[in-house]
Motif scaffolding. Structure first.
Motif, PDB file in Angstrom:
ATOM      1  N   GLU A 177     -22.996 -14.021  54.348  1.00 57.81           N
ATOM      2  CA  GLU A 177     -24.000 -13.776  53.322  1.00 57.81           C
ATOM      3  C   GLU A 177     -24.228 -14.988  52.423  1.00 57.81           C
ATOM      4  O   GLU A 177     -25.300 -15.171  51.880  1.00 57.81           O
ATOM      5  CB  GLU A 177     -23.557 -12.590  52.450  1.00 57.81           C
ATOM      6  CG  GLU A 177     -23.488 -11.267  53.188  1.00 57.81           C
ATOM      7  CD  GLU A 177     -24.856 -10.746  53.568  1.00 57.81           C
ATOM      8  OE1 GLU A 177     -25.829 -11.045  52.864  1.00 57.81           O
ATOM      9  OE2 GLU A 177     -24.954 -10.049  54.587  1.00 57.81           O
ATOM     10  N   THR A 195     -27.875 -17.932  49.364  1.00 53.71           N
ATOM     11  CA  THR A 195     -27.918 -16.731  50.188  1.00 53.71           C
ATOM     12  C   THR A 195     -29.300 -16.664  50.828  1.00 53.71           C
ATOM     13  O   THR A 195     -30.128 -17.556  50.640  1.00 53.71           O
ATOM     14  CB  THR A 195     -27.670 -15.453  49.354  1.00 53.71           C
ATOM     15  OG1 THR A 195     -28.862 -15.125  48.614  1.00 53.71           O
ATOM     16  CG2 THR A 195     -26.509 -15.631  48.384  1.00 53.71           C
ATOM     17  N   ASP A 196     -29.566 -15.612  51.572  1.00 52.07           N
ATOM     18  CA  ASP A 196     -30.904 -15.453  52.139  1.00 52.07           C
ATOM     19  C   ASP A 196     -31.956 -15.269  51.060  1.00 52.07           C
ATOM     20  O   ASP A 196     -33.150 -15.454  51.311  1.00 52.07           O
ATOM     21  CB  ASP A 196     -30.947 -14.242  53.077  1.00 52.07           C
ATOM     22  CG  ASP A 196     -30.262 -14.510  54.404  1.00 52.07           C
ATOM     23  OD1 ASP A 196     -30.067 -15.693  54.739  1.00 52.07           O
ATOM     24  OD2 ASP A 196     -29.917 -13.535  55.101  1.00 52.07           O
ATOM     25  N   TYR A 197     -31.525 -14.920  49.833  1.00 50.23           N
ATOM     26  CA  TYR A 197     -32.466 -14.521  48.793  1.00 50.23           C
ATOM     27  C   TYR A 197     -32.612 -15.519  47.651  1.00 50.23           C
ATOM     28  O   TYR A 197     -33.610 -15.486  46.938  1.00 50.23           O
ATOM     29  CB  TYR A 197     -32.055 -13.160  48.221  1.00 50.23           C
ATOM     30  CG  TYR A 197     -32.170 -12.053  49.232  1.00 50.23           C
ATOM     31  CD1 TYR A 197     -33.352 -11.340  49.373  1.00 50.23           C
ATOM     32  CD2 TYR A 197     -31.108 -11.738  50.069  1.00 50.23           C
ATOM     33  CE1 TYR A 197     -33.476 -10.329  50.313  1.00 50.23           C
ATOM     34  CE2 TYR A 197     -31.216 -10.726  51.021  1.00 50.23           C
ATOM     35  CZ  TYR A 197     -32.401 -10.033  51.136  1.00 50.23           C
ATOM     36  OH  TYR A 197     -32.520  -9.042  52.079  1.00 50.23           O
ATOM     37  N   ARG A 271     -19.133 -12.777  49.616  1.00 52.55           N
ATOM     38  CA  ARG A 271     -19.309 -13.486  48.354  1.00 52.55           C
ATOM     39  C   ARG A 271     -18.624 -14.844  48.399  1.00 52.55           C
ATOM     40  O   ARG A 271     -17.718 -15.082  49.204  1.00 52.55           O
ATOM     41  CB  ARG A 271     -18.741 -12.667  47.191  1.00 52.55           C
ATOM     42  CG  ARG A 271     -17.235 -12.424  47.265  1.00 52.55           C
ATOM     43  CD  ARG A 271     -16.764 -11.526  46.128  1.00 52.55           C
ATOM     44  NE  ARG A 271     -15.323 -11.283  46.169  1.00 52.55           N
ATOM     45  CZ  ARG A 271     -14.672 -10.492  45.321  1.00 52.55           C
ATOM     46  NH1 ARG A 271     -15.333  -9.867  44.363  1.00 52.55           N
ATOM     47  NH2 ARG A 271     -13.362 -10.325  45.421  1.00 52.55           N
ATOM     48  N   TYR A 292     -23.236 -13.074  45.197  1.00 49.42           N
ATOM     49  CA  TYR A 292     -23.452 -12.023  46.183  1.00 49.42           C
ATOM     50  C   TYR A 292     -24.866 -12.134  46.750  1.00 49.42           C
ATOM     51  O   TYR A 292     -25.594 -13.067  46.441  1.00 49.42           O
ATOM     52  CB  TYR A 292     -23.243 -10.652  45.539  1.00 49.42           C
ATOM     53  CG  TYR A 292     -21.859 -10.431  44.992  1.00 49.42           C
ATOM     54  CD1 TYR A 292     -20.847  -9.904  45.793  1.00 49.42           C
ATOM     55  CD2 TYR A 292     -21.553 -10.740  43.665  1.00 49.42           C
ATOM     56  CE1 TYR A 292     -19.571  -9.691  45.288  1.00 49.42           C
ATOM     57  CE2 TYR A 292     -20.280 -10.533  43.152  1.00 49.42           C
ATOM     58  CZ  TYR A 292     -19.291 -10.011  43.968  1.00 49.42           C
ATOM     59  OH  TYR A 292     -18.025  -9.804  43.468  1.00 49.42           O
ATOM     60  N   ARG A 293     -25.260 -11.168  47.535  1.00 49.44           N
ATOM     61  CA  ARG A 293     -26.518 -11.215  48.289  1.00 49.44           C
ATOM     62  C   ARG A 293     -27.733 -11.462  47.393  1.00 49.44           C
ATOM     63  O   ARG A 293     -28.533 -12.358  47.639  1.00 49.44           O
ATOM     64  CB  ARG A 293     -26.680  -9.902  49.058  1.00 49.44           C
ATOM     65  CG  ARG A 293     -27.837  -9.859  50.022  1.00 49.44           C
ATOM     66  CD  ARG A 293     -27.821  -8.533  50.784  1.00 49.44           C
ATOM     67  NE  ARG A 293     -26.670  -8.441  51.674  1.00 49.44           N
ATOM     68  CZ  ARG A 293     -26.223  -7.307  52.206  1.00 49.44           C
ATOM     69  NH1 ARG A 293     -26.826  -6.162  51.927  1.00 49.44           N
ATOM     70  NH2 ARG A 293     -25.183  -7.312  53.013  1.00 49.44           N
ATOM     71  N   LYS A 294     -27.901 -10.662  46.343  1.00 44.07           N
ATOM     72  CA  LYS A 294     -29.066 -10.794  45.460  1.00 44.07           C
ATOM     73  C   LYS A 294     -28.672 -10.819  43.989  1.00 44.07           C
ATOM     74  O   LYS A 294     -29.498 -10.529  43.122  1.00 44.07           O
ATOM     75  CB  LYS A 294     -30.052  -9.640  45.721  1.00 44.07           C
ATOM     76  CG  LYS A 294     -30.764  -9.727  47.055  1.00 44.07           C
ATOM     77  CD  LYS A 294     -31.751  -8.587  47.271  1.00 44.07           C
ATOM     78  CE  LYS A 294     -31.039  -7.294  47.622  1.00 44.07           C
ATOM     79  NZ  LYS A 294     -31.978  -6.223  48.055  1.00 44.07           N
TER      80      LYS A 294
END
Length: 569
Positions: A177, A195-197, A271, A292-294
């Motif tokens: 992630e 992250t991807d976001y 994370r 973390y992701r978002k």
């Protein structure tokens, strides 16, 4: 072209790993959260090897198991005192690299999972309750598993399940992630986190000066902030700033020798964790950042002599266009560098800034400061382009908002005064969601664990012979189509299937008839073969979309296809 494809066989079903939206009904804000469980809360895992712990969810609609990102972080209680005058101890995360304490914080005396270690996964990934252990089991695992049941105390109907399996042979396949890179100047531990976001940059140990929402969140990689700022004594360069707190490493007691040190970092599939110690005259103050992701979180363990004033606040970039501000007492306030008076005379634990480049919700928990004798805690706000605190790049106070703490007594003791800060990344021009995030942050989800044993030999990964795999990118028709997103109908979603001939980066978007992107369904790496996912007819905020025609786009580096789907009521 014929290729072998691996299948996972259980007594109940045939299982293929593919990206899929998790099956749970937690709220929009809840799904941002990690679930963090310590060893003393999940005794069933005590003594197990972290490398043999895996997370799975059960997807009831397809009767299959799916591996999810799950991370085990070991922690050690470490004496972080600086000379006898500054006693301190902190629970430090076992690091991937040597830092202030060298190799001493790169391993745990107990290499197995123990009472202060943590298991963490994202609530968004939780799935359905699995069948009886003798009816369905994840392949290549041991004969016992731990069921984690998750409930939302604010919503009695919101539940989800994650299953922890043990295996000596299983490979981790759920993806990473977070990426974490130390960049120049390495002596300052400048760091890029992604992250991807979103993308975040620390240019120094305490200096967070870039937050960039990415396309998966609807952003275009524009930096939203001038800086995230810390201040002590006064908001002038002659007093303590995040730059001064970053000076070091030194022994803190020599003139002009800063004392901040990099303790280390840990990067896993859920994370990344960044650890810093020392801030000017607080040599045992600790700063933990977790990504973390978002969302990201910051925890500051303050240990310092008495202070008259301390600030933490956001400062936005003047280059991101119109910004709207919200908090407990105010709504739709324009942040434009022109001073205005806000409503309310009590502190707000949350605030939100929304712009066309991205939106952020800030949440702070400073209850421990509020409990100190004589200490006064207030919200802080300043929108004034004529004011400069002399750090950052634009020398403007654009929508500064955060907290101001006054008359802090001496906290230079072994037990720190702890503050918690959380930043949630939202799409551009997000509606006011701050109160929703505030509610869920004050009351965490509840978890319970149950050890389950199967009497049936667990299935193993087996080759199912020569199977035909389409050697090209291909998007299949969605089904059902049309479909309804009404809660009163049986077909509340449509299934999207596509084939990719080799592992590749894939994006799956939904557009309305005017070409506006209304939902990102997937953004990441895809395995080769047939992939399957579900869309329930909602937008990024999980709100049902109006009836009409929408377009599903599946895109790779060199191919893309679109197809129409219709929502009916």
């Amino acid at each position: 072209m014929k290729m072998k494809k691996i299948f996972f066989v259980t007594a109940a079903c045939l299982i293929i790993f593919s990206p899929l939206l998790a099956e749970n009904n937690f709220s929009f804000a809840r799904k941002y959260e990690p679930v963090i469980i310590t060893g003393d809360q999940i005794s069933e895992l005590i003594g197990e090897k972290p490398s043999q712990i895996f997370g799975f969810v059960y997807i009831a609609s397809e009767k299959r198991w799916k591996q999810i990102p799950l991370q085990v972080d070991e922690r050690v209680l470490f004496d972080t005192s600086v000379k006898s005058k500054h006693p301190a101890s902190d629970l430090l995360y076992v690091s991937d690299v040597p830092g202030k304490y060298g190799s001493m914080t790169m391993s745990d005396d107990n290499p197995n999972f123990d009472s202060n270690d943590e298991v963490v996964f994202m609530l968004e990934d939780a799935g359905n309750k699995a069948p009886h252990p003798d009816e369905s089991w994840a392949a290549d695992t041991e004969m016992h598993r731990v069921e984690i049941a998750i409930s939302d105390p604010l919503d009695g109907g919101a539940k989800g399940y994650v299953y922890i399996f043990l295996s000596k042979t299983l490979r981790y396949t759920a993806g990473d992630e977070v990426s974490y890179s130390i960049v120049a100047p390495e002596s300052e531990q400048a760091t890029d986190i992604e992250t991807d976001y979103y993308f975040v940059k620390y240019s120094r140990r305490w200096v967070l000066d870039e937050i960039r929402p990415k396309s998966a969140l609807g952003g275009d990689n524009t930096d939203l902030v001038d800086r995230v700022k810390f201040r002590a004594y006064s908001r002038t360069p002659q007093n303590e700033t995040e730059d001064i707190w970053s000076d070091g490493p030194g022994d803190c007691f020599m003139y002009d020798a800063g004392c901040s040190h990099y303790v280390g970092h840990k990067v896993g599939p859920v994370r990344a964790i960044r650890q810093v110690q020392g801030a000017a005259s607080g040599p045992t103050t600790s700063y933990f950042s977790l990504f973390y992701r978002k969302m990201m979180t910051m925890q500051v363990n303050y240990r310092v002599h008495a202070l008259p004033d301390l600030w933490f606040y956001m400062d936005y970039s003047k280059n991101i266009g119109e910004i709207k501000y919200y908090d407990e007492h105010n709504s739709n306030v324009k942040l434009d560098g022109q001073p205005e008076n806000l409503q309310g005379n009590t502190p707000s634990s949350w605030s939100q800034a929304s712009s066309g480049k991205g939106s952020l919700v800030l949440w702070v928990d400073i209850r421990q400061f509020a409990s100190l004798p004589g200490c006064d805690v207030n919200s802080y706000y300043l929108d004034n382009s004529s004011f400069s605190d002399f750090t950052g790049e634009d020398n403007n106070a654009i929508g500064n908002h955060g907290v101001h703490i006054e008359e802090i007594p001496d906290t230079d003791q072994r037990e720190a005064v702890i503050s918690h800060i959380r930043l949630f990344m939202l799409p551009p021009n997000a509606d006011n969601r701050g109160k929703e995030f505030d509610n869920v942050n004050w009351q965490a989800v509840t978890t319970s664990s149950t050890k389950q044993i199967t009497t049936v030999t667990p299935p193993t990964a087996v080759s199912e012979g020569e199977l035909e795999i389409v050697n090209s990118f291909q998007l299949s028709p969605a089904y059902p189509n049309p479909f309804s997103n009404s809660v009163n109908t049986a077909s509340k979603s449509t299934i999207i299937q596509f084939n990719v001939p080799s592992p590749t980066a894939v994006q799956v978007y939904v557009f309305d008839i005017q070409g506006r992107r209304v939902r990102t369904l997937f953004h990441g790496m895809s395995d080769a073969g047939l992939q399957k996912m579900e869309w329930n007819g909602t937008d990024e905020m999980n709100r049902p979309l109006a009836s009409g025609v929408y377009y599903i786009e599946v895109r790779t580096a060199n191919k893309h296809q679109m197809m129409p789907v219709t929502i009916i009521k």
